[in-house]
Design an enzyme around this catalytic site. Sequence first.
Site, mmCIF file in Angstrom:
data_model
loop_
_atom_site.group_PDB
_atom_site.id
_atom_site.type_symbol
_atom_site.label_atom_id
_atom_site.label_comp_id
_atom_site.label_asym_id
_atom_site.label_seq_id
_atom_site.Cartn_x
_atom_site.Cartn_y
_atom_site.Cartn_z
ATOM 1 N N SER A 1 0.835 -1.190 0.000
ATOM 2 C CA SER A 1 0.000 0.000 0.000
ATOM 3 C C SER A 1 0.875 1.247 0.000
ATOM 4 O O SER A 1 1.726 1.367 -0.863
ATOM 5 C CB SER A 1 -0.952 -0.047 1.202
ATOM 6 O OG SER A 1 -2.096 0.714 0.929
ATOM 7 N N HIS B 178 -7.115 -6.131 1.548
ATOM 8 C CA HIS B 178 -5.935 -5.307 1.272
ATOM 9 C C HIS B 178 -4.736 -5.746 2.128
ATOM 10 O O HIS B 178 -4.838 -5.853 3.349
ATOM 11 C CB HIS B 178 -6.312 -3.853 1.587
ATOM 12 C CG HIS B 178 -5.317 -2.833 1.119
ATOM 13 N ND1 HIS B 178 -4.636 -2.919 -0.077
ATOM 14 C CD2 HIS B 178 -4.910 -1.670 1.698
ATOM 15 C CE1 HIS B 178 -3.856 -1.855 -0.213
ATOM 16 N NE2 HIS B 178 -3.999 -1.086 0.856
HETATM 17 C C1 MCU Z 1 -2.684 2.242 -1.535
HETATM 18 O O1 MCU Z 1 -2.084 3.161 -0.635
HETATM 19 C C2 MCU Z 1 -2.854 4.051 0.157
HETATM 20 C C3 MCU Z 1 -3.745 4.924 -0.681
HETATM 21 O O2 MCU Z 1 -2.950 5.668 -1.585
HETATM 22 C C4 MCU Z 1 -4.501 5.880 0.211
HETATM 23 O O3 MCU Z 1 -5.417 6.645 -0.525
HETATM 24 C C5 MCU Z 1 -5.257 5.141 1.291
HETATM 25 O O4 MCU Z 1 -5.760 6.066 2.150
HETATM 26 O O5 MCU Z 1 -4.361 4.342 2.006
HETATM 27 C C6 MCU Z 1 -3.679 3.361 1.254
HETATM 28 C C7 MCU Z 1 -2.838 2.662 2.263
HETATM 29 O O6 MCU Z 1 -1.701 3.002 2.464
HETATM 30 O O7 MCU Z 1 -3.468 1.753 3.011
HETATM 31 C C8 MCU Z 1 -2.761 1.154 4.075
#
Ligand code: MCU
Length: 410
Positions: free
Chosen positions: A218, A358
């Site tokens: 992420s 996720h």
């Molecule tokens: C996928 O990474 C991020 C994303 O860019 C954000 O918009 C969201 O809020 O959080 C994601 C993340 O890091 O989840 C752990």
Amino acid sequence: MQISGLFCLLVGALFNVVTAAPAPGCPLSGSPSFTTKNPLLPNPFEFLSGAPVSSKADWSCRRQEISTLFQQYELGIKPGPPDNLQSDFQKYDNGTGGNLTLTISSGGNTISWSATVVYPNVTTGSGPYPALIALDSLTIPRPDGVAIITAFVSQFAQQDNSTSRGKGLYYELFPDNSPQAASAMMAWSWGVSRILDVLTSSTDVGIDATHVGVVGCSRWGKGSLVVAAFDERLALAIVQESGSGGTACWRLSDVENVSVNGSDTVQTAHEIVGENVWFSQEFEVFANETDGTQRLPFDHHMLAGLVAPRGLFVIDNLGYKWLSPWSSYGCMTVAREVYKALGAQQAFGYSEAANHTHCQFPVADQGGELDTYVNKYLLGQQIESNVFRTEANFTFDEAEWIDWETATLS
Ligand code: MCU
């Protein structure tokens, strides 16, 4: 001192670290044309000057040009090595790993930053081991035979929200709030480079510095790509569910996005700069303008291209529209052209699996593929690695998004 219930040896190793000399410079060959909008993905094989990239030597210079452009317009500038770097490795007395503390000084400022090291479960031998540097935490199954170094990057440069700009240990060392100051991800990259400085200068930590990779999911997946792009000593990057700002291309995410009641379905550059401080303030100029990212002389196929010809395994998840799965698949399809040009197609793996939670790695679906890249690029096995697939029912027609041909670089 007690760490995680394990007692440290009283005597650790304290040593000065010899940092890597800066790479020889190739100046920018020209100036980006910010007046023209290009909705297609820019040509990695053409210098800013318009000259073609036709050899590996040309690519080495073009690679530096692309690196400079990303630093100037998207991620902030990565400083060179610090004035002084000392490291102290305290091995746990049960031998399972240890605690690595870096004391870093620059311009009269000094910080101290620690990482944990966990050795693989092996019954014979004592290393040096290959290692994966996990950004904040490990989100894939722990691979056999590989040490895990956890780098606490959010402490190094914070990323809670848009108010995190300039907060964290890195900014105590470099208190710079100019638009081109290192973003959180570039600060992480600088910190991980200091860990690599230690691993390459000393055998005390018990790690084989020639077989070190980086992994994150992420936001940390975005970070893993940036970290590998800006330090060529890393042998492998595992980039998990990184979405926009990671393996997705800004231009493609803008196309994939559908606005519903004024809200994005896919994360765009415009949204991301308001959400967090992963990118530099300079990038906001492009992100906050309609189609402003089309003025950039790069997109993220070229960020992934900076990792070539080293190992890169991208793991995606179709379960979240927000992560822009079509943009990521398309962007990485185009990034693969850089690997092809360098004769390193096998070093780049891409796997996009069906919906799952996720950052919960689906072992049954992607475990074998992950093992392939770890076994080849960290454990040195001579095996085939030909993963490039999506479980989606979409297609990506490369010819619609590029107007250049893949070079053959020899
Ligand atoms: C996928 O990474 C991020 C994303 O860019 C954000 O918009 C969201 O809020 O959080 C994601 C993340 O890091 O989840 C752990």
